[in-house]
Each structure stands twice: as structure tokens, then as C-alpha cells.
Design a protein around this motif. Structure first.
Motif, PDB file in Angstrom:
ATOM      1  N   SER A 570       0.811  -1.209   0.000  1.00 21.80           N
ATOM      2  CA  SER A 570       0.000   0.000   0.000  1.00 21.80           C
ATOM      3  C   SER A 570       0.846   1.262   0.000  1.00 21.80           C
ATOM      4  N   LEU A 571       2.140   1.128   0.221  1.00 22.01           N
ATOM      5  CA  LEU A 571       3.028   2.286   0.257  1.00 22.01           C
ATOM      6  C   LEU A 571       3.326   2.764  -1.161  1.00 22.01           C
ATOM      7  N   ARG A 572       3.336   4.092  -1.341  1.00 21.94           N
ATOM      8  CA  ARG A 572       3.690   4.692  -2.629  1.00 21.94           C
ATOM      9  C   ARG A 572       5.171   5.091  -2.591  1.00 21.94           C
ATOM     10  N   PRO A 573       6.030   4.400  -3.321  1.00 15.99           N
ATOM     11  CA  PRO A 573       7.454   4.754  -3.301  1.00 15.99           C
ATOM     12  C   PRO A 573       7.794   5.839  -4.320  1.00 15.99           C
ATOM     13  N   GLY A 574       8.900   6.524  -4.087  1.00 18.46           N
ATOM     14  CA  GLY A 574       9.434   7.456  -5.068  1.00 18.46           C
ATOM     15  C   GLY A 574       8.642   8.721  -5.278  1.00 18.46           C
ATOM     16  N   VAL A 575       7.774   9.092  -4.339  1.00 19.13           N
ATOM     17  CA  VAL A 575       6.975  10.311  -4.478  1.00 19.13           C
ATOM     18  C   VAL A 575       7.772  11.486  -3.896  1.00 19.13           C
ATOM     19  N   PRO A 576       8.055  12.517  -4.688  1.00 17.71           N
ATOM     20  CA  PRO A 576       8.837  13.655  -4.182  1.00 17.71           C
ATOM     21  C   PRO A 576       8.190  14.266  -2.936  1.00 17.71           C
ATOM     22  N   GLY A 577       9.028  14.550  -1.951  1.00 19.98           N
ATOM     23  CA  GLY A 577       8.547  15.155  -0.721  1.00 19.98           C
ATOM     24  C   GLY A 577       7.885  14.191   0.231  1.00 19.98           C
ATOM     25  N   LEU A 578       7.734  12.947  -0.181  1.00 20.07           N
ATOM     26  CA  LEU A 578       7.067  11.956   0.670  1.00 20.07           C
ATOM     27  C   LEU A 578       7.911  10.696   0.813  1.00 20.07           C
TER      28      LEU A 578
END
Length: 725
Positions: A570-578
Motif C-alpha cells: 500500500s506504500l507509494r514509493p518514489g513520491v517527491p517530498g514523501l
């Protein structure tokens, strides 16, 4: 509304992520670099996976809708929205399965001399053999039913393959068409082997053979049309454990009720007549969206028989012989060895006989005075079960059996009773919590007169059969602190006796979740202070929002994080700022990735953990789980330099997840990377054909799509392969 959007930004949906996992399995069936019969096996696995998803997850969502739930899940979707998205996804997936079978696998199988034939394609010898099989084996088991006022629609069992027939009586005064139903016997093979003069391996589907002979069962009727179908039912157990005086009897009763669960899916041949489809849909009280028309076999799980019944080694993976546990020459026996060192076994590359031998040695050794063990899933002829019953004749044996291990409840009930009959003390764990930890604890009076504990802790079930194709880790140890804590865990399981401290173990539901979050936060502190900070976590699924939020916080603090998650994420990887410092890969290959490994760099004082728990709510809060530290320096080196390094360098079976939920094959996005399969490498290590020096120096987990500097797992100083355990 803003809150919902925030949720959607932070998390992928659980069910969509699971369906994405099954698509990755389907990709292995579509991949012509895999042996042909292995591709057939992967296709069958996708169908089996989908069956369980529908009868558990889809059924649960339907139940929530019926019960009036409107609360959004962590991804921000209501149950109705989730159901709509899942239904569309499954329809697309079923169509893709059909294309894989019809356009890829069947033509390739025929070219290779493995044929599934229709009646018109069979020669006289094959037809005679098929007729003989039908008359001898099938016909005595068939019960044709005609639906009329005196014969109501039969109770169709969950996932039972059936044939629906539209019939018209030959009597002139008869009313309109009626329906007939024949259940295909489960006791017979779904693919009937046929003789072949040309050296091919020929089969006919059992339901095709039954349909061919249907006229003989319905004399006096004209068969207007016919179609194979299958109904999937809700398979959740709904008993209230707290209200049950006898959990064993309650589970047995509910298993019977499961077979009567509400229908949640109708699968039927694509060319079935609309009248048959409508009659079935209305009878099972299903919406049109719950009808799945299949372009191919209705029950694709049964094509697994092609794999098992076709003797063509050239179309399968090469045979692999696992590495056997060998003791040091100076050791008198296994227990003497464990007093000097811990032993790590990496299954299936290291034989599971090492674990079986540990239990068998305890059963036979008169110096062992007691054995305690958990059993979640085991095999029907388990040597571990036999060893425990043998041991009960001369020593104290306690076994915690999990009765509610999904789809293994019936066999576990049998084991529990047989164990009790043999004199084993059998417990069923804590009310409301599944016992999922993998522990075996021995008490032995050694030759020096000292009473010591010896333990086995693992990431997988005590099942020698599945240990051949599940990747798992086992640790055998006499570490006093670890085995003392194991004793405290067993006290919790048998007496609900809570300890203030299970250190050095992490134990769910008491200390595990907070323990992991504390370890993640510690890496943040190291990063903030400029010390080495990195996390590598391998597991089956990642769902728990509090852990995901901690990982997001660690990423923003500069901690480099590699996740190796086989299934749901469920984790979103590679999102800038997150989460730009988080990389996530999934590995789908010959063996089912099942080991859970957790690495924390800890400012240079590395810590390694393994265990039975994923980062999911059920593992952290709803089960009894144990995660154990690896404290032997040599074993830590093996996990770091061999196991984790190989997974992160995989360019063949690894796929990386982007921030939009799309998985990409590493080999497709980075053409210049060396060809390296972690599972092939582990087999070569077991066969003494490879070492850590053969692992590519580029860390593929970092190189696939992120721009920050690489930070390989492998330490420059670690040049020597750890000794084989």
C-alpha cells in the motif's frame, strides 16, 4: 473530501495491489523464457489465487455493503467504490487469462507434443479409451438432475465444476425447456489421459467427456444447449470465538457451514446460451457483474494436472537438490554444535531436513525432557507430527495448534485430536488471536549436567512439502536470552501469561508493532545526526498505515529504504517530498518468496531480524507472531552479503513499483544491467557453483529509477563467503 484525497495520495488500495500481484504471476505464465509446463503451472496458480481472493476478499466487501458499512478504507475508497474497481479489474484479468491459454500456451503445448483434444480430433484408439474410462470410472459417479417442481435446483458446492443443460422433452404435450445439472466428480482427474500412437501426451477434459455422453443420462430429452459452470461462495468463517466453549467443535461446525455460503461469483463458458446464464444467475441471486464468461476452461486451476501428469522434464525447471546440513567435524551431535554456534538455513536452497532432524533428534534423545512447538500448517504425512507423537511416549510434549489457519482447518482438527490421543498436551492459543509464530523449544539436560534450552525459530510453516518451493529462513540456536524469551512466549500461548519484556524477541500483539516503529524512528535519528542510516525490509505484504507513515517520515529524514515485497504493497514509493528515498521491488519466480527479513543499519551497528510477521494489521495486532534477532556475526554476514545483496541485485525476476502503482520489470527499464536472477544464484550457491563474488556490484534496487547516490549493501571488507550451514 480533502481527507479522502489525502488518503488516496498516501496509500494504494489493498485489493487493487493484490490483483496487481496476481498479474505479475500471470506475466510468468506469459513469459516464454520460462519452461513451457512451468508457464502452465503459473497460469493455474493465478486461477487458484483468484479463487481465494473472490471467496474471501470480494465476499467480505459484499458482506460489508450488505451490513451498511460506508466508511472509507485507507486508500480513501468506500466499499461500493472498491467493489466496482475490483470487479472491472477481475473481468479484465479473466479475459487476459483466456488469451494466455488460447493464444500462447495451447499452441506452444501442441507444438511440443502435449495436446488437450476435442472429441473430433481423437483417433479411434483414443475414443475407445475415453469411452471405456467414462463407462468404468465416470458414469457410476454421475447423478443427472432435471429441475422441475418436484426436483428443485441442487445445492451446488463451492467451486465444484458442473454442467448445465437446457433440455426439451420429446413428448409433444411437454411445456417449455427445463434445465438439467450434472456435477463433475471431484474424485476423478479433470484431464483424462489418452493413448497416442505418435508419442504425444494427449488428454481430454473430463467435463468434455461427460458432455459428450450427456444424451445417455437424459433419455427422453433433446439437449438444446449445454455449458460448464462453477459457483464460488463466501468462505469466511463467522463464528464468535468468545462465545464458543469448544473451539475445535465450533470450527468443525463452521467448516460445514462454509460450504453453504452465499454465492459471490458465477463462472461459465463464454459461448453459453443466454437462457442458461440467466437461469443460473437468477438461481444464485447474482448481479450481471458477478457473472464471469471464460474463453477457455472454466476451472483453470485444473490445468495444473498437465504439469503433474506430463512426464516431460525438458519442459520443466531443471531438478534441484538442496544443500544438506552438515555438522562441524568436532561436534558430537547437533546439540553440541548448537552450543558453539547458531545455524541459519535458507530454504529451499538449504534442505528442510535440518529442521525435521532437529525435532526428530529431540524426540529420540533421552536427555531431552520436554518439547514445545507451534503448528500452523503442516503436511498430511508430516515427519514432524510423527516425531512429536513418538516423543510424547517418554517426555513432556506441548503443541499449540492453530485451528483457524485458513483452508487448513479440517486437517488441523484431525492433527489436534491425533496428538491428544498420543498424549501430547494440545492448546489452541489465545482467544481471538491466530497463533502464526513458528517456534520449537527443547529443554535438555546436557552431558555436563546443565539444563539448557534449544530453539528453532522460522519464517515459514512446519511443512516439509511446501518447504521445497517456499523461500524461508530457519535459525537453530541455544542462545540463552532468545530461548528464555521463547519460553515466555509459550507461557503466553498456553496460559495467557503476559511478560513485561520479551526482549530480545519482538512479539505480536504486545511489542511487535511499536518495536518496529521504534527501530524505524531510530534510523531517522541516525540520519539526522549524519550517521549511517538504512532500512532493508523483505516481506510478503506491506499494509499497516502506522508503519507506512513511519517509513514516509524516515524517507523525508534522509533514510535510504529498500523494500522487497512479494505481494500487496500500500506504500507509494518514489513520491517527491514523501517517499523519494524509498525503493520497492517485487520478485516472482520459481519459488514463492516467503521469508521475512528486516535490516537496520543503526549508525553502523547493524541489526538483523527475521520472523513470521508481515507489516500488516493482522500480523501486528491480530496474531501471535515472533520476530527474532540474528546475533551471530557470521550469519549476519551471510544475510547481508549473500541473501539481501542478491535480492537487491536481481534484474530477471524483480519488478519495481512506481508512485502510480505500476510495476516495471527491472530488465525492461535498464537494458545495460547485467542479467542476474537471485533465485538461480541461491541454487548455484547451494550447489557450490557460485559465491557472493558473483553478485553484480550494481544494486538494482537503487539503480532502476532513482537518481540519488547508490549505497550497496555489500561491505567492501566482506570478501569471503560465510561458511555453509
Amino acid at each position: 473530501m480533502a481527507k479522502s484525497q489525502d488518503k488516496q495520495h498516501l496509500f494504494f488500495g489493498r485489493d487493487e495491489s493484490w490483483l496487481s500481484f496476481n498479474r505479475r504471476v500471470l506475466e510468468e505464465a506469459q513469459d516464454d523464457t520460462n519452461p513451457l509446463l512451468e508457464r502452465v503451472k503459473f497460469l493455474a496458480i493465478t486461477a487458484s489465487n483468484l479463487d481465494e481472493f473472490v471467496e474471501i476478499r470480494v465476499a467480505s466487501i459484499l458482506q460489508r455493503i450488505e451490513d451498511g458499512y460506508t466508511e472509507s478504507s485507507p486508500d480513501g475508497m468506500t466499499p461500493e467504490q472498491s467493489l466496482a474497481a475490483i470487479t472491472e479489474n477481475i473481468h479484465d484479468f479473466v479475459a487476459e487469462q483466456g488469451r494466455c491459454w488460447n493464444q500462447q500456451l495451447q499452441p506452444a503445448l501442441r507444438k511440443a507434443g502435449v495436446r488437450v483434444l476435442g472429441w473430433d480430433e481423437m483417433d479411434e484408439a483414443a475414443r475407445k479409451a475415453a469411452k471405456d474410462f467414462y463407462q468404468r470410472e465416470a458414469d457410476p459417479l454421475l447423478t443427472p438432475i432435471t429441475i422441475d417442481p418436484r426436483h428443485p435446483f441442487p445445492r451446488v458446492l463451492n467451486k465444484a465444476l458442473c454442467i448445465a443443460l437446457l433440455l426439451r422433452s420429446k413428448r409433444k404435450s411437454a411445456a417449455g425447456p427445463v434445465m438439467g445439472v450434472v456435477t463433475v466428480p471431484r474424485a476423478l482427474p479433470r484431464l483424462v489421459p489418452l493413448p497416442s500412437a505418435s508419442g504425444t501426451h494427449d488428454f481430454i477434459f473430463l467435463h468434455d467427456l461427460i458432455e459428450r455422453n450427456a444424451a445417455g443420462m437424459y433419455r427422453g430429452y433433446e439437449i438444446l444447449s449445454k455449458a460448464a459452470f462453477r459457483v464460488t461462495r463466501n468462505s469466511n468463517l463467522y463464528f464468535q470465538e468468545e462465545e464458543s466453549r469448544n473451539l475445535l467443535e465450533t470450527v468443525r461446525s463452521e467448516l460445514h457451514n462454509r460450504r453453504k455460503g452465499d454465492a459471490v461469483r458465477l463462472e461459465i463458458e463464454q459461448d453459453a446460451s443466454p437462457e442458461i446464464v440467466d437461469r443460473l444467475r437468477i438461481n444464485f441471486e447474482l448481479d450481471e457483474s458477478q457473472v464471469y464468461r471464460t474463453d477457455g476452461p472454466v476451472n483453470l486451476t485444473r490445468v495444473m494436472n498437465l504439469y503433474s501428469d506430463t512426464s516431460r522434464p525438458d519442459l520443466k525447471y531443471h531438478a534441484f537438490v538442496p544443500h544438506e546440513l552438515r555438522l562441524n567435524r568436532k561436534s558430537e551431535d547437533l546439540f553440541d554444535e548448537l552450543r558453539h554456534r547458531d545455524i541459519l538455513l535458507h530454504h529451499p536452497y538449504d534442505s528442510y531436513d535440518g529442521v525435521v532432524g532437529f525435532i526428530q533428534a529431540a524426540a529420540k534423545d533421552p536427555a531431552v525432557v520436554s518439547i514445545k512447538q507451534t503448528l500452523y500448517r503442516t503436511s498430511s504425512d508430516s515427519p514432524i507430527f510423527q516425531a512429536l507423537t513418538e516423543a510424547a511416549q517418554s517426555k513432556e510434549v506441548t503443541v499449540v495448534v492453530e485451528l483457524t489457519a485458513r483452508f487448513d482447518e479440517a486437517s488441523n482438527i484431525r492433527w489436534a485430536r491425533d496428538l491428544e490421543d498420543a498424549g501430547v498436551q494440545v492448546f489452541h492459543g489465545i482467544v481471538g488471536l491466530k497463533t502464526h509464530c513458528k517456534l520449537a523449544l527443547l529443554v535438555r539436560r546436557d552431558h555436563d549436567g546443565v539444563v539448557r534450552r534449544y530453539g528453532h525459530l522460522g519464517t515459514g510453516n512446519y511443512n516439509p512439502q511446501t518447504a521445497r518451493f517456499y523461500t524461508d529462513l530457519s535459525m537453530l540456536t541455544s542462545d540463552a536470552a532468545i530461548t528464555a524469551s521463547m519460553g515466555a512466549v509459550f507461557n503466553y500461548l498456553t496460559a495467557h501469561s503476559e511478560s513485561d519484556d520479551y526482549t530480545p524477541l519482538l512479539m505480536a500483539p504486545l511489542t511487535l508493532a511499536q518495536g518496529f516503529i521504534t527501530l524505524i524512528h531510530r534510523e531517522m535519528e541516525h540520519a539526522a545526526a549524519g550517521r549511517p542510516a538504512r532500512i532493508i525490509a523483505k516481506m510478503n505484504s506491506l499494509l499497516e498505515p502506522s508503519v507506512i507513515q513511519a517509513l514516509y517520515d524516515a524517507s523525508k529524514a534522509g533514510v535510504q529504504i529498500d523494500l522487497i515485497v512479494r505481494g500487496i504493497c500500500s506504500l507509494r514509493p518514489g513520491v517527491p517530498g514523501l517517499s523519494e528515498n524509498i525503493r520497492m521491488i517485487s520478485i516472482i519466480g520459481r519459488f514463492l518468496e516467503h521469508s521475512r527479513i528486516f535490516y537496520f543499519e543503526n549508525g553502523g551497528k547493524e541489526e538483523f531480524y527475521c520472523g513470521s510477521a508481515d507489516w500488516m494489521p493482522r500480523n501486528l495486532f491480530e496474531r501471535c507472531e515472533v520476530v527474532f534477532p540474528i546475533r551471530d556475526a557470521q550469519i549476519c554476514g551471510r544475510i547481508r552479503n549473500e541473501i539481501l545483496a542478491a535480492y537487491l541485485a536481481d534484474t530477471v525476476k524483480a519488478r519495481w513499483l512506481d508512485g502510480e502503482g505500476v510495476y516495471h520489470r527491472v530488465r525492461d527499464t535498464k537494458k545495460d544491467l547485467p542479467v542476474f536472477s537471485s533465485q538461480d544464484f541461491f541454487m548455484q550457491v547451494a550447489e557450490n557453483k557460485a559465491s557472493i563474488d558473483d553478485i553484480p556490484k550494481i544494486d538494482a534496487g537503487h539503480a532502476n529509477h532513482h537518481k540519488h547516490a547508490e549505497k550497496p549493501v555489500k561491505k567492501a571488507a566482506a570478501k569471503q563467503k560465510s561458511a555453509a550451514d
